[in-house]
Design an enzyme around this catalytic site. Sequence first.
Site, PDB file in Angstrom:
ATOM      1  N   ASP A   1       4.499  14.499  52.912  1.00  0.00           N
ATOM      2  CA  ASP A   1       4.871  14.382  51.416  1.00  0.00           C
ATOM      3  C   ASP A   1       3.207  14.738  50.745  1.00  0.00           C
ATOM      4  O   ASP A   1       2.251  14.071  51.580  1.00  0.00           O
ATOM      5  CB  ASP A   1       5.451  12.916  50.430  1.00  0.00           C
TER       6      ASP A   1
ATOM      7  N   GLU B   1       7.437  17.654  51.979  1.00  0.00           N
ATOM      8  CA  GLU B   1       7.870  17.147  50.129  1.00  0.00           C
ATOM      9  C   GLU B   1       6.748  17.648  49.673  1.00  0.00           C
ATOM     10  O   GLU B   1       6.058  17.259  49.567  1.00  0.00           O
ATOM     11  CB  GLU B   1       8.114  15.970  50.502  1.00  0.00           C
TER      12      GLU B   1
ATOM     13  N   ASP C   1      10.327  16.026  44.754  1.00  0.00           N
ATOM     14  CA  ASP C   1      10.109  15.309  44.566  1.00  0.00           C
ATOM     15  C   ASP C   1      10.169  15.159  42.733  1.00  0.00           C
ATOM     16  O   ASP C   1      10.730  15.755  42.198  1.00  0.00           O
ATOM     17  CB  ASP C   1       9.749  13.788  45.110  1.00  0.00           C
TER      18      ASP C   1
ATOM     19  N   GLU D   1       1.185  11.743  51.733  1.00  0.00           N
ATOM     20  CA  GLU D   1       2.059  10.724  52.904  1.00  0.00           C
ATOM     21  C   GLU D   1       2.108  11.338  54.139  1.00  0.00           C
ATOM     22  O   GLU D   1       2.789  12.409  54.792  1.00  0.00           O
ATOM     23  CB  GLU D   1       3.390  10.123  52.416  1.00  0.00           C
TER      24      GLU D   1
ATOM     25  N   HIS E   1      -1.935   7.099  47.350  1.00  0.00           N
ATOM     26  CA  HIS E   1      -1.915   5.646  47.576  1.00  0.00           C
ATOM     27  C   HIS E   1      -2.510   4.962  48.887  1.00  0.00           C
ATOM     28  O   HIS E   1      -2.626   4.003  49.645  1.00  0.00           O
ATOM     29  CB  HIS E   1      -0.578   5.469  48.553  1.00  0.00           C
TER      30      HIS E   1
ATOM     31  N   HIS F   1      12.131   5.200  47.671  1.00  0.00           N
ATOM     32  CA  HIS F   1      11.391   3.734  47.537  1.00  0.00           C
ATOM     33  C   HIS F   1      10.473   4.235  46.817  1.00  0.00           C
ATOM     34  O   HIS F   1      10.577   5.948  46.314  1.00  0.00           O
ATOM     35  CB  HIS F   1      10.642   3.084  48.650  1.00  0.00           C
TER      36      HIS F   1
ATOM     37  N   SER G   1       1.946   8.165  42.115  1.00  0.00           N
ATOM     38  CA  SER G   1       2.244   9.324  41.238  1.00  0.00           C
ATOM     39  C   SER G   1       3.321   9.724  41.043  1.00  0.00           C
ATOM     40  O   SER G   1       4.373  10.064  41.335  1.00  0.00           O
ATOM     41  CB  SER G   1       2.137   9.689  43.031  1.00  0.00           C
TER      42      SER G   1
ATOM     43  N   LYS H   1      15.244   9.309  43.911  1.00  0.00           N
ATOM     44  CA  LYS H   1      14.254   7.975  43.000  1.00  0.00           C
ATOM     45  C   LYS H   1      15.246   7.817  41.431  1.00  0.00           C
ATOM     46  O   LYS H   1      15.513   8.069  40.660  1.00  0.00           O
ATOM     47  CB  LYS H   1      13.163   8.177  42.984  1.00  0.00           C
TER      48      LYS H   1
ATOM     49  N   LYS I   1      13.279   7.925  52.845  1.00  0.00           N
ATOM     50  CA  LYS I   1      11.807   7.173  52.939  1.00  0.00           C
ATOM     51  C   LYS I   1      11.841   5.555  52.577  1.00  0.00           C
ATOM     52  O   LYS I   1      11.456   5.499  51.420  1.00  0.00           O
ATOM     53  CB  LYS I   1      10.850   8.430  53.374  1.00  0.00           C
TER      54      LYS I   1
ATOM     55  N   GLU J   1       1.535   1.837  50.504  1.00  0.00           N
ATOM     56  CA  GLU J   1       3.464   1.924  51.385  1.00  0.00           C
ATOM     57  C   GLU J   1       3.585   1.483  52.476  1.00  0.00           C
ATOM     58  O   GLU J   1       3.771   1.803  53.357  1.00  0.00           O
ATOM     59  CB  GLU J   1       4.172   3.249  51.422  1.00  0.00           C
TER      60      GLU J   1
END
Length: 399
Positions: free
Chosen positions: A217, A260, A287, A139, A130, A340, A21, A312, A363, A182
């Site tokens: 998230d 997030e 993010d 998430e 995901h 990550h 994403s 990141k 995370k 994940e």
Amino acid sequence: MQADVCTARGFGRAASPSGASTGIHEALELRDGGRKWGGKGVSKAVSNVNGKIARALRGFDVSDQRGIDSLLCRLDGTKNKSRLGANATTAVSLACAQCAASEEGVGLYRLLGGKKLPAPMLNVLNGGKHAGNGVSIQEFMVFPIHFSSFSEALRAGSEVYHSLRGIIAKKYGSQSTGVGDEGGFAPQCRSTSDALDLLERAISECGYAKKVKLAMDSAASSFYDGKTSSYKVDGKRMSSDELSDFYASLAKSYPIISLEDPFCEEAFSDFAHLRARLSGKVQVVADDLTVTNVERLSQAIECKSLSSLLLKVNQVGTLSEAISAAMLCRKNRLGVVVSHRSGETEDASIADIAVGLNCGQIKSGAPCRAERTAKYNRLLQIEEELPSDSFARASGIVL
Ligand code: 2PG
Ligand code: MG
């Protein structure tokens, strides 16, 4: 993709991860296209490392990280690393940092100068891009913060993860305990509340109701429809105001303390309204909005859009640029969550970065699958080297 860097006294190896994403403002991950490897090959990026980059860096002082990273930026010459590829520059930048640490005979976290172990956000239920389960939010994380050490917090997160597995097997059948990108479970929940109910049950089954909180998230760009300026969550269309009400009511019903990307990647003011609305209760993490880029981050700071930055390295392409973003957050009393990617590797540099920059939060997915546990295992090793009061607990969280 992975890069190796050697000097007379040291060796460094690092790999750049990939994301499913990705934000549109991220630095470019160079892939070959064409038919081989389904277009996902990285031979162009590899030849950039072995050719142009290796030639330019030969003889350079590996301890001069800023110098190395600005050389990489100059060599690339674009705004988004599209010439060399951010996968190439990230791997080299991190491998140089690892090499410099090896020259000194210390872990990278020590070279960076920090000593605070982060509180882990463990992504135990996957949705969005995901997973293929139709859950809109990407998430659902457990956030064990009220513990006296990193290892205790990790143990609690892991216990909750395994208890969640049992609850999902009972409710949805054992075929539903397969995992998403994940490492979190990906059951066919009908709604966001269904998913949060599962997490709450798992936490209370383990006796951690007071000590383990929740984080989400949304990755809201993935369910934003630009044509109608609306979001589709749990099968319902929502305006940004309705989505804000939705989050506020979730935060009332569940112990959520971190949220997030609640809105799409251009929604600076919607982020800001929600941050103000939930202030003191929930940290709003940026993010895709900020992509670890100082320019985007400055704009977000100006608009008061965030409480914490998701950091990141491969979103921007060099360690020094990521550190500049973290420093800008510190200057503005904002938090930093080191993260990550969904397409991770066995590289564990982010564990050292989280400690080395004293971020207080990381995370790194579920306590499952080697590419995720590599980071948690590295943090356990670092814990053994640090004084027993090095765990950040809730101190890095900016509400
Ligand atoms: C995110 C990340 C990591 P991806 O959105 O925060 O969890 O996902 O790597 O797919 O961008
Ligand atoms: Mg995200």
